[in-house]
Design an enzyme around this catalytic site. Structure first.
Site, PDB file in Angstrom:
ATOM      1  N   ASP A 152      -1.412   1.480   4.266  1.00  0.00           N
ATOM      2  CA  ASP A 152      -1.869   0.247   3.612  1.00  0.00           C
ATOM      3  C   ASP A 152      -1.157  -0.980   4.175  1.00  0.00           C
ATOM      4  O   ASP A 152      -1.548  -2.110   3.882  1.00  0.00           O
ATOM      5  CB  ASP A 152      -1.665   0.322   2.090  1.00  0.00           C
ATOM      6  N   ASP A 163       3.149  -7.318   6.073  1.00  0.00           N
ATOM      7  CA  ASP A 163       4.013  -6.846   4.993  1.00  0.00           C
ATOM      8  C   ASP A 163       5.474  -6.715   5.405  1.00  0.00           C
ATOM      9  O   ASP A 163       5.952  -5.645   5.766  1.00  0.00           O
ATOM     10  CB  ASP A 163       3.489  -5.539   4.386  1.00  0.00           C
ATOM     11  N   ARG A 193       0.324 -16.639   2.455  1.00  0.00           N
ATOM     12  CA  ARG A 193       0.254 -15.858   3.684  1.00  0.00           C
ATOM     13  C   ARG A 193      -1.085 -16.102   4.369  1.00  0.00           C
ATOM     14  O   ARG A 193      -2.117 -16.181   3.716  1.00  0.00           O
ATOM     15  CB  ARG A 193       0.423 -14.382   3.331  1.00  0.00           C
ATOM     16  N   GLY A 240      -1.852  -5.895  -5.724  1.00  0.00           N
ATOM     17  CA  GLY A 240      -1.274  -5.842  -7.066  1.00  0.00           C
ATOM     18  C   GLY A 240      -0.534  -7.112  -7.441  1.00  0.00           C
ATOM     19  O   GLY A 240      -0.197  -7.329  -8.602  1.00  0.00           O
TER      20      GLY A 240
HETATM   21  P1  AMP Z   1       4.054  -2.758  -0.550  1.00  0.00           P
HETATM   22  O1  AMP Z   1       4.951  -1.563  -0.424  1.00  0.00           O
HETATM   23  O2  AMP Z   1       4.756  -4.060  -0.762  1.00  0.00           O
HETATM   24  O3  AMP Z   1       3.067  -2.830   0.551  1.00  0.00           O
HETATM   25  O4  AMP Z   1       3.234  -2.547  -1.895  1.00  0.00           O
HETATM   26  C1  AMP Z   1       2.536  -1.374  -2.194  1.00  0.00           C
HETATM   27  C2  AMP Z   1       1.598  -1.624  -3.352  1.00  0.00           C
HETATM   28  O5  AMP Z   1       2.318  -2.012  -4.521  1.00  0.00           O
HETATM   29  C3  AMP Z   1       0.586  -2.716  -3.116  1.00  0.00           C
HETATM   30  O6  AMP Z   1      -0.618  -2.311  -3.697  1.00  0.00           O
HETATM   31  C4  AMP Z   1       1.173  -3.885  -3.833  1.00  0.00           C
HETATM   32  O7  AMP Z   1       0.183  -4.815  -4.231  1.00  0.00           O
HETATM   33  C5  AMP Z   1       1.830  -3.234  -5.024  1.00  0.00           C
HETATM   34  N1  AMP Z   1       2.949  -4.032  -5.564  1.00  0.00           N
HETATM   35  C6  AMP Z   1       4.146  -4.263  -4.967  1.00  0.00           C
HETATM   36  N2  AMP Z   1       4.927  -5.048  -5.739  1.00  0.00           N
HETATM   37  C7  AMP Z   1       4.209  -5.319  -6.859  1.00  0.00           C
HETATM   38  C8  AMP Z   1       4.463  -6.078  -8.046  1.00  0.00           C
HETATM   39  N3  AMP Z   1       5.619  -6.717  -8.258  1.00  0.00           N
HETATM   40  N4  AMP Z   1       3.491  -6.111  -8.984  1.00  0.00           N
HETATM   41  C9  AMP Z   1       2.330  -5.470  -8.806  1.00  0.00           C
HETATM   42  N5  AMP Z   1       2.023  -4.747  -7.732  1.00  0.00           N
HETATM   43  C10 AMP Z   1       2.948  -4.670  -6.754  1.00  0.00           C
HETATM   44 MG    MG Z   2       1.607  -3.690   1.328  1.00  0.00          MG
END
Ligand code: AMP
Ligand code: MG
Length: 470
Positions: A244, A254, A172, A88
């Protein structure tokens, strides 16, 4: 002008439905704040001036040979299935084969919205970017499998979280960005052709000796068991072990609300969003098994003989706790100077941990002090520790080189939470000196180079929680 990067892409050649082509979104006023020269050399990225690096790692210029894309995946977040996640706020620029022959992804994180952004802005702010830079490189120096940090760029644009913060992009590097969730998305949609293609791709890229889906599962379980034991051995709490965020390659991936513990506490949680303590320190082995059960469930969709496959998958996942125990014994035995610990040593290790928990002993410093025979200083109840140490020393008489064993198992420096916060606060005001200092000291974690950074936090310095706000 973009940087010259010797891309050699394979993921971009997978079927439509695995990803969305997506360029990074250019930013206003990029400035390069960190560049990892050693890693660049390993990747075969040589030359390039500051401007080329800045434009490239900001996502403002796309190098020749890149095929930028956002990957699709799904995953269980805190135990609940989310049918569509995906990159995202990241784009995979492409892959390179390093001078070590290993293929790695180069990904920009914080590079703008993608079709998978949902309500997010696709961006990252400086704090989490520097946190990931420092902690992932520290993990690498600790010889724990991890994604790495090639560069960090400030965007010159604000990112709005609880307040406005300076925006940043992290570059990364990973052996791949294949996750348990990448398998789940196709399995849950019943897209078995894609699932088969993904399985073949993962085997070829990571476990070329694996003969099929169940063999892949076996290999990933082994890699995860090794990884989690390594985390435990340095007091690392990932904080968000969603499927994920669970890498097929067995790398740590992550670095969001992660932290290293100061005082030893089995139930320690740092993440402010982990309200049920699902990802507490001592839960991490069980969660890894849970995650592998999800991978197993996905891979079972490929079986022709379902009954036999279910039996095999069950046996593989059921074997994981004993693999975890074996890896744990190896790691913690080494921390006590025992090169090849046996189950008979388990109780002695546990006894030490129990004493540390009771006295709130600093995890890193207590083990490091075993190297210099000064660990009693870390305890309130010294009599108990001294009694334990008598039997420990007795056990060490059977070891050839206990000091050498401990020297590479017990770091003297880890990225302490209060030092990370301090580094971030300084960086926000434009002072990158603490970031550089921390990064430099963490590059040699088994040597005393900067004793102030080794010190456990005073009560006033303790940073008890990490906030997602990424
Ligand atoms: P994470 O918990 O960081 O692994 O993120 C979980 C999901 O949320 C993943 O699909 C990320 O790409 C999405 N995500 C986290 N932060 C953002 C953001 N600021 N904008 C868009 N998508 C995000
Ligand atoms: Mg993630």
């Amino acid at each position: 002008m973009p940087l010259n990067i010797p891309f050699d892409n394979t993921y971009a050649g997978l079927p439509e439905g695995f990803f969305s082509s997506q360029n990074p979104t250019p930013v206003k006023a990029p400035s390069l704040i960190a560049f990892n020269k050693d890693l660049a050399n390993l990747l075969g990225i040589n030359g390039g001036d500051i401007d080329e690096m800045t434009q490239t790692f900001a996502g403002n210029a796309v190098p020749t040979g890149a095929a930028p894309l956002a990957q699709l995946y799904a995953g269980h977040q805190f135990g609940n299935y989310n049918p569509q996640l995906g990159d995202g706020r990241a784009v995979l620029m492409g892959e390179v084969v390093g001078t070590d022959g290993v293929r790695r992804d180069i990904q920009l994180k914080g590079s703008g919205p993608t079709p998978y952004s949902r309500n997010g802005d696709g961006r990252a702010w400086l704090g989490p970017v520097l946190r990931e830079y420092v902690v992932s490189e520290a993990m690498h120096a600790l010889a724990i499998p991890t994604t790495r940090a090639l560069a960090a760029v400030q965007t010159g644009e604000p990112v709005f979280r609880e307040a406005a913060f300076p925006g940043a992009v992290l570059t990364r590097v990973a052996r791949s960005h294949l996750r348990v969730g990448t398998f789940q998305v196709f399995a849950h949609r019943g897209q078995l052709e894609n699932l088969q293609t993904l399985t073949d791709y993962a085997i070829q890229r990571h476990y070329p000796d694996a003969t099929g889906p169940m063999d892949l599962l076996r290999a990933v379980c082994a890699a995860q068991a090794k990884l989690i034991a390594a985390w435990m051995s340095v007091g690392f709490i990932h904080g968000v072990m969603n499927t994920d965020n669970c890498s097929i390659s067995g790398e740590t991936i992550d670095y969001g609300p992660c932290a290293f513990m100061d005082a030893y506490a089995e139930r320690r949680v740092f993440s402010s969003i982990d309200r049920g303590s699902r990802y507490a320190f001592a839960n991490q082995p069980d969660i890894a098994v849970w995650n592998m059960a999800q991978l197993a469930t996905s891979l079972l969709q490929l079986a022709t003989n379902k009954e036999a496959a279910v039996e095999e998958a069950t046996a593989i996942v059921h074997a994981m706790p004993s693999q975890l125990e074996a890896e744990w014994l190896k790691r913690f035995g080494a921390k006590l100077g025992i090169a090849d610990a046996s189950p008979a040593d388990h109780a002695m290790i546990e006894d030490l941990l129990r004493m540390m928990e009771k006295d709130g002993s600093d995890y890193t410093n207590t083990f490091a002090a075993l190297r210099t025979d000064t660990a009693h200083d870390q305890f309130i109840d010294r009599d108990s520790f001294n009694a334990w140490a008598v039997s420990w020393r007795e056990r060490l008489t059977q070891e050839k080189e206990p000091t050498a064993t401990m020297a590479t198992a017990n770091p003297v420096i880890i990225p302490r939470n209060h030092r990370i916060e301090e580094m971030i606060q300084a960086a926000v005001t434009g002072d990158l000196a603490p970031f550089k200092r921390l990064n430099t000291a963490l590059a040699t974690p088994f040597e005393t180079t900067d004793s102030n950074l080794h010190r456990a936090p005073s009560t006033a310095e303790i940073v008890p929680a990490t906030f997602c706000g990424t």
